[in-house]
Write an enzyme that holds these catalytic residues in place. Structure first.
Site, PDB file in Angstrom:
ATOM      1  CG  ASN A 215      -2.987  15.888  54.197  1.00  0.00           C
ATOM      2  OD1 ASN A 215      -3.150  15.212  55.203  1.00  0.00           O
ATOM      3  ND2 ASN A 215      -2.472  17.118  54.244  1.00  0.00           N
ATOM      4  CG  ASP A 283       4.368  20.569  50.825  1.00  0.00           C
ATOM      5  OD1 ASP A 283       4.708  20.901  51.975  1.00  0.00           O
ATOM      6  OD2 ASP A 283       4.570  19.432  50.346  1.00  0.00           O
ATOM      7  CE  LYS A 293     -21.191  24.358  45.209  1.00  0.00           C
ATOM      8  NZ  LYS A 293     -22.433  23.612  45.164  1.00  0.00           N
ATOM      9  CB  ILE A 312       5.024  24.896  60.457  1.00  0.00           C
ATOM     10  CG1 ILE A 312       3.837  25.578  59.777  1.00  0.00           C
ATOM     11  CG2 ILE A 312       4.969  25.060  61.965  1.00  0.00           C
ATOM     12  CD1 ILE A 312       2.513  24.865  59.958  1.00  0.00           C
ATOM     13  CG  PHE A 329       6.480  12.965  61.927  1.00  0.00           C
ATOM     14  CD1 PHE A 329       6.748  13.589  63.135  1.00  0.00           C
ATOM     15  CD2 PHE A 329       5.998  11.661  61.940  1.00  0.00           C
ATOM     16  CE1 PHE A 329       6.550  12.926  64.337  1.00  0.00           C
ATOM     17  CE2 PHE A 329       5.800  10.985  63.128  1.00  0.00           C
ATOM     18  CZ  PHE A 329       6.076  11.608  64.328  1.00  0.00           C
ATOM     19  CE  LYS A 347      10.824  20.029  55.524  1.00  0.00           C
ATOM     20  NZ  LYS A 347       9.411  20.351  55.456  1.00  0.00           N
TER      21      LYS A 347
HETATM   22  O1  C5P Z   1       8.665  18.655  53.234  1.00  0.00           O
HETATM   23  P1  C5P Z   1       7.730  17.718  53.874  1.00  0.00           P
HETATM   24  O2  C5P Z   1       6.301  18.204  53.849  1.00  0.00           O
HETATM   25  O3  C5P Z   1       7.836  16.302  53.462  1.00  0.00           O
HETATM   26  O4  C5P Z   1       8.193  17.721  55.409  1.00  0.00           O
HETATM   27  C1  C5P Z   1       7.513  17.053  56.396  1.00  0.00           C
HETATM   28  C2  C5P Z   1       7.781  17.694  57.717  1.00  0.00           C
HETATM   29  O5  C5P Z   1       7.714  19.114  57.616  1.00  0.00           O
HETATM   30  C3  C5P Z   1       6.733  17.321  58.742  1.00  0.00           C
HETATM   31  O6  C5P Z   1       7.348  17.381  60.010  1.00  0.00           O
HETATM   32  C4  C5P Z   1       5.715  18.441  58.580  1.00  0.00           C
HETATM   33  O7  C5P Z   1       4.953  18.624  59.773  1.00  0.00           O
HETATM   34  C5  C5P Z   1       6.591  19.631  58.320  1.00  0.00           C
HETATM   35  N1  C5P Z   1       5.993  20.660  57.467  1.00  0.00           N
HETATM   36  C6  C5P Z   1       5.673  21.879  57.999  1.00  0.00           C
HETATM   37  N2  C5P Z   1       5.167  22.867  57.208  1.00  0.00           N
HETATM   38  C7  C5P Z   1       4.962  22.663  55.905  1.00  0.00           C
HETATM   39  C8  C5P Z   1       5.282  21.414  55.321  1.00  0.00           C
HETATM   40  C9  C5P Z   1       5.782  20.422  56.126  1.00  0.00           C
HETATM   41  O8  C5P Z   1       5.854  22.058  59.203  1.00  0.00           O
HETATM   42  N3  C5P Z   1       4.478  23.633  55.158  1.00  0.00           N
END
Ligand code: C5P
Length: 406
Positions: A215, A283, A293, A312, A329, A347
Site C-alpha cells: 500500500n 489485512d 516468478k 498486530i 491508527f 481491537k
Molecule cells: O483494521 P484497520 O487496518 O483499519 O486498523 C488500523 C489499525 O490497526 C492501525 O493502528 C494498524 O497499525 C493496525 N493493524 C495492525 N495489524 C493489522 C491491521 C491493522 O496492527 N493486521
C-alpha cells in the site's frame, strides 16, 4: 536487520560564549553540535567578542548572533525572554570566572546574565581559565552556588594553558562537551525510563520473488512519532515496513517486510510501556508465495487466494504482556468517527488516531488532519486537531502520552 541512529536533531541549544582565549574552541563546538543535527543559537558576550567575531559565530551557527541586551532590532525580532526560553538547553562554553561569578550572584547587566536569570531551561557550564584563577576560592564557591542551583558542570581538564602555565583550567574537550550534551538529552525528557514500540510504514506481502501486495503508506507519521518519543526520553523500538524514510535519531529500528514479520518483531520487543501502531499493515496476504516468478499463461484469468493476516494492534492490546498504553491508527475514507469508535472497542486499544484518507489524502504528504479518540471511563472523547505537519502531530501526541504517564 537492525540499525541504530543517534544525534541531536530537533534539539535547540543556546550557547553562551564568554571571554577567554578558549572562545576560539566555541567555533569548533558550534560545528560539532550542528553536525549532530542540533540547532545552535549563540550569545557572544562583550568579553567573548574580544577573541572571536560575531561574523564567525553567525556563519558557523547559520543563525543570528545575539550580543546586546539593549538592541532594538533583537528585541523586536526576538526579545531576550523568548531567547531564554526558546531552547532546550543553555550551554555556557567557555565560561569565564567573570560569568561564573555574575551568574552566581544574579547580575543581569548584559544579555548573557539576563538570559541566565530568565531561562526556565537546564543550564550546562564548561569553565575555562588560568589554573590559579580556577583554584581561587571565590571561583570555587561561586561554582558551588551554581551547582546547588542545578547547573551541570563540565569540568575543565588539566594540561598546558595558552597563558603558558600548567594545571587545571582547560576547557573540556569539544567532543566530550558534545557527548555530555547528547547524554543529557537522552536522560532528560518526560518519558525517561519508559520503553516504547512503534510500527510504521506499509507491509509487503509477496506473491513471488518480484511481486507483492502493498500500500501507499510512506511511514512519515509513524517515524515522526518514534522520533518524538525518543526525544522525550523513551527507549524506542521502531518496527518499520519498507519505506524510504530514514531511521529517526536515537531510535532502534527493526526492518521488516510482511505483517507476520512485523508481528514477530513486535512480540520480541515486549515488554514495553507504550505501543503506537501507525503501520498500514496489509489485512490479507496471498495464501501461497511462489518461489519462482509467476508466468502469464495468456489464457485463464488469474486467481489469487488471500488469507487474513494477524492483527498486530489487537494482538498487542489483548496480550498478557499488554503495554500500559496502546494506541492505534485508523485511516478511513468514509464514516470515520463511527468506524474509529468501533475499531477502538473491537481491537481493545486505549486511544485511536483517526485520519481521513479519502481521495488519496495523507499518504506521503507532510501534513495530517487527525482526530484523537481516547477511552475515558465508559465513554470515548474525540478531539479533532487542525491540519498540522506530521512532525507536529507526533510532538502533540507524545505530549498527551507524557501527560498520561505523569
Ligand atoms: O483494521 P484497520 O487496518 O483499519 O486498523 C488500523 C489499525 O490497526 C492501525 O493502528 C494498524 O497499525 C493496525 N493493524 C495492525 N495489524 C493489522 C491491521 C491493522 O496492527 N493486521
Amino acid at each position: 536487520m537492525a540499525t541504530v541512529s543517534s544525534d541531536l536533531s530537533g534539539r535547540r541549544i543556546l550557547l553562551i560564549i564568554s571571554g577567554g582565549i578558549a572562545a576560539y574552541k566555541a567555533l569548533d563546538l558550534i560545528r560539532r553540535l550542528r553536525d549532530t543535527g542540533a540547532d545552535v543559537r549563540c550569545i557572544l558576550t562583550s568579553g567573548g567578542a574580544q577573541f572571536i567575531t560575531p561574523l564567525s559565530v553567525a556563519a558557523l551557527s547559520e543563525n543570528k548572533v545575539h550580543t546586546d541586551i539593549f538592541s532594538l532590532t533583537d528585541e523586536s525580532e526576538m526579545g531576550h525572554i523568548r531567547l531564554a526560553r526558546d531552547c532546550d538547553l543553555v550551554l555556557i562554553a567557555p565560561a569565564s570566572a567573570n560569568i561564573i561569578g555574575r551568574a552566581a550572584h544574579g547580575l543581569a547587566d548584559d544579555l548573557a546574565g539576563t538570559v541566565l536569570l530568565a531561562t526556565d531551561k537546564p543550564i550546562m557550564i564548561a569553565p575555562a581559565m588560568n589554573p590559579v584563577m580556577w583554584e581561587n576560592k571565590a571561583v570555587q564557591e561561586n561554582l558551588g552556588i551554581l551547582k546547588k542551583r542545578g547547573y551541570t558542570l563540565l569540568s575543565p581538564g588539566a594540561g598546558d594553558m595558552a597563558c603558558g602555565e600548567t594545571g587545571t583550567g582547560r576547557l573540556a574537550e569539544v567532543p566530550d562537551i558534545v557527548k555530555a550534551v547528547s547524554a543529557f538529552f537522552l536522560q532528560g525528557g518526560p518519558l525517561k525510563g519508559l520503553k516504547a514500540l512503534v510500527t510504521s510504514g506499509p507491509t509487503y506481502e509477496p506473491l513471488d520473488p518480484v511481486r507483492f501486495i502493498g500500500n501507499r503508506s510512506s511511514g512519515k507519521q509513524g517515524h515522526a512519532i518514534a522520533e518524538a518519543l525518543a526525544l522525550a526520553g523513551a527507549h524506542v523500538t521502531l518496527v518499520a515496513g519498507p519505506v524510504k524514510e530514514p531511521v529517526p535519531r536515537l531510535v532502534h529500528a527493526v526492518h521488516v517486510q510482511t505483517a507476520q514479520e512485523m508481528l514477530d518483531a513486535c512480540l520480541k520487543a515486549l515488554p514495553v510501556d507504550i505501543a503506537v501502531c501507525a503501520a498500514a499493515v496489509a489485512d490479507y496476504r496471498p495464501e501461497e508465495t511462489s518461489d519462482t516468478k509467476i508466468k502469464k499463461t495468456g489464457k485463464e484469468p488469474m486467481t489469487v487466494k488471500l488469507v487474513q493476516n494477524p492483527d498486530i494492534l489487537a494482538t498487542l492490546s489483548q496480550s498478557n504482556r499488554r503495554p500500559k498504553l496502546v494506541i492505534g491508527f485508523a485511516a478511513e475514507t468514509n464514516d470515520g468517527l463511527e468506524n474509529a469508535k468501533k475499531k477502538l472497542a473491537n481491537k481493545g486499544c486505549d486511544w485511536l488516531v483517526l485520519n481521513d484518507v479519502s481521495g488519496g489524502k495523507v499518504f506521503g504528504q507532510d501534513s495530517n488532519i487527525v482526530t484523537l479518540l481516547q477511552k475515558n471511563g465508559a465513554g470515548v472523547s474525540a478531539d479533532t486537531w487542525p491540519e498540522k505537519d506530521k512532525k507536529e502531530v507526533a510532538r502533540d501526541l507524545v505530549a498527551q502520552i507524557a501527560a498520561s504517564f505523569k
